[in-house]
Design a protein around this motif. Structure first.
Motif, short mmCIF file in Angstrom:
data_model
loop_
_atom_site.label_atom_id
_atom_site.label_comp_id
_atom_site.label_asym_id
_atom_site.label_seq_id
_atom_site.Cartn_x
_atom_site.Cartn_y
_atom_site.Cartn_z
N GLN A 38 0.71 -1.17 -0.14
CA GLN A 38 -0.29 0.11 0.10
C GLN A 38 0.76 1.26 -0.06
N THR A 39 1.78 1.27 0.69
CA THR A 39 2.81 2.35 1.05
C THR A 39 3.49 2.63 -0.44
N LYS A 40 3.76 1.54 -0.89
CA LYS A 40 4.57 1.72 -2.15
C LYS A 40 3.75 2.43 -3.22
N LEU A 41 2.66 1.84 -3.26
CA LEU A 41 1.40 2.28 -4.30
C LEU A 41 1.11 3.78 -4.10
N ILE A 42 0.72 4.24 -3.07
CA ILE A 42 0.49 5.62 -2.52
C ILE A 42 1.42 6.71 -2.74
N THR A 43 2.79 6.13 -2.43
CA THR A 43 3.95 6.95 -2.73
C THR A 43 4.04 7.16 -4.36
N ALA A 44 4.02 6.09 -4.97
CA ALA A 44 4.25 6.46 -6.30
C ALA A 44 3.02 7.31 -6.77
N ALA A 45 1.80 6.84 -6.38
CA ALA A 45 0.64 7.72 -6.75
C ALA A 45 0.69 9.18 -6.47
N SER A 46 1.37 9.50 -5.32
CA SER A 46 1.46 10.96 -4.60
C SER A 46 2.55 11.63 -5.90
N GLU A 47 3.48 11.06 -6.10
CA GLU A 47 4.50 11.84 -6.94
C GLU A 47 3.82 11.94 -8.17
N LEU A 48 3.23 11.18 -8.54
CA LEU A 48 2.71 11.09 -10.00
C LEU A 48 1.45 12.36 -10.22
N VAL A 49 0.65 12.32 -9.01
CA VAL A 49 -0.42 13.41 -9.04
C VAL A 49 0.51 14.72 -8.68
N ARG A 50 1.26 14.73 -7.88
CA ARG A 50 2.04 16.14 -7.90
C ARG A 50 2.61 16.56 -9.15
N ASN A 51 3.26 15.62 -9.76
CA ASN A 51 3.74 16.00 -11.26
C ASN A 51 2.63 16.65 -12.09
N MET A 52 1.53 15.57 -12.10
CA MET A 52 0.32 16.35 -12.74
C MET A 52 -0.14 17.73 -12.40
N LEU A 53 -0.10 18.00 -11.24
CA LEU A 53 -0.43 19.39 -10.80
C LEU A 53 0.69 20.34 -11.20
N LYS A 54 1.92 20.25 -10.92
CA LYS A 54 2.97 20.83 -11.22
C LYS A 54 3.37 21.38 -12.66
N TYR A 55 3.31 20.23 -13.45
CA TYR A 55 3.63 20.45 -14.92
C TYR A 55 2.17 20.72 -15.77
N ALA A 56 1.13 20.33 -15.52
CA ALA A 56 0.13 20.33 -16.21
C ALA A 56 -1.30 20.91 -15.71
N ASN A 57 -1.13 21.59 -14.39
CA ASN A 57 -2.26 22.07 -13.88
C ASN A 57 -3.42 21.29 -13.64
N GLY A 58 -2.96 20.04 -13.18
CA GLY A 58 -3.95 18.78 -12.78
C GLY A 58 -4.46 18.19 -14.15
N GLY A 59 -5.32 17.43 -13.95
CA GLY A 59 -5.84 16.34 -14.89
C GLY A 59 -6.84 15.50 -14.13
N LYS A 60 -7.03 14.24 -15.10
CA LYS A 60 -8.09 13.09 -14.60
C LYS A 60 -7.39 11.95 -14.22
N ILE A 61 -7.75 11.18 -13.09
CA ILE A 61 -7.23 10.02 -12.74
C ILE A 61 -8.42 8.96 -12.57
#
Length: 137
Positions: free
Chosen positions: A38-61
């Motif tokens: 769970q921790t591995k999945l949540i950590t990876a997901a957190s990194e990707l969602v932050r990238n999405m916000l930072k570089y693309a102003n968000g998106g859909k998951i």
């Protein structure tokens, strides 16, 4: 491959990150994923969602519980309409960053999950799909 549950979330603000993380934890818990996985999945997901916000102003998951060959897992698909990544191979190298960060994001996320796929077109956006199986294999 069977999709056992399917949900989507819009991510447009930093405030959307915690509810998203909680939803990922809920899905992982629902299938009986260990705390370590769970921790591995949540950590990876957190990194990707932050990238999405930072570089693309968000998106859909797209959040899914999937089953394949007797295995159950959580698959997350991050879709944005941002600037895209000009050189995906370069972006997947440790230490590469366009955002003045440590550059551990994409390669780090890839190491944490069982399956990782990225597609990006400059000017059109990026789609990253990660899957983590209940037993981590």
């Amino acid at each position: 491959m069977m999709i056992l549950s399917k949900d989507t979330m819009q991510i447009v603000h930093e405030q959307n990150v915690v509810p998203f993380r909680n939803r990922v934890k809920e899905l992982a818990t629902k299938i009986g994923m260990s705390l370590v996985n769970q921790t591995k999945l949540i950590t990876a997901a957190s990194e990707l969602v932050r990238n999405m916000l930072k570089y693309a102003n968000g998106g859909k998951i797209l959040l899914e519980i999937i089953s394949n060959n007797g295995r159950t897992g959580v698959r997350l698909t991050f879709m944005d309409e941002g600037p895209g990544i000009a050189d995906v191979q370069q972006a997947m190298r440790d230490g590469f960053s366009t955002g003045k960060s440590l550059g551990l994001g994409l390669p780090g996320a890839k190491r944490l999950v069982n399956e990782f796929d990225i597609k990006s077109k400059p000017g059109e956006g990026t789609t990253v799909t990660i899957t983590h199986w209940k037993n981590g294999r």
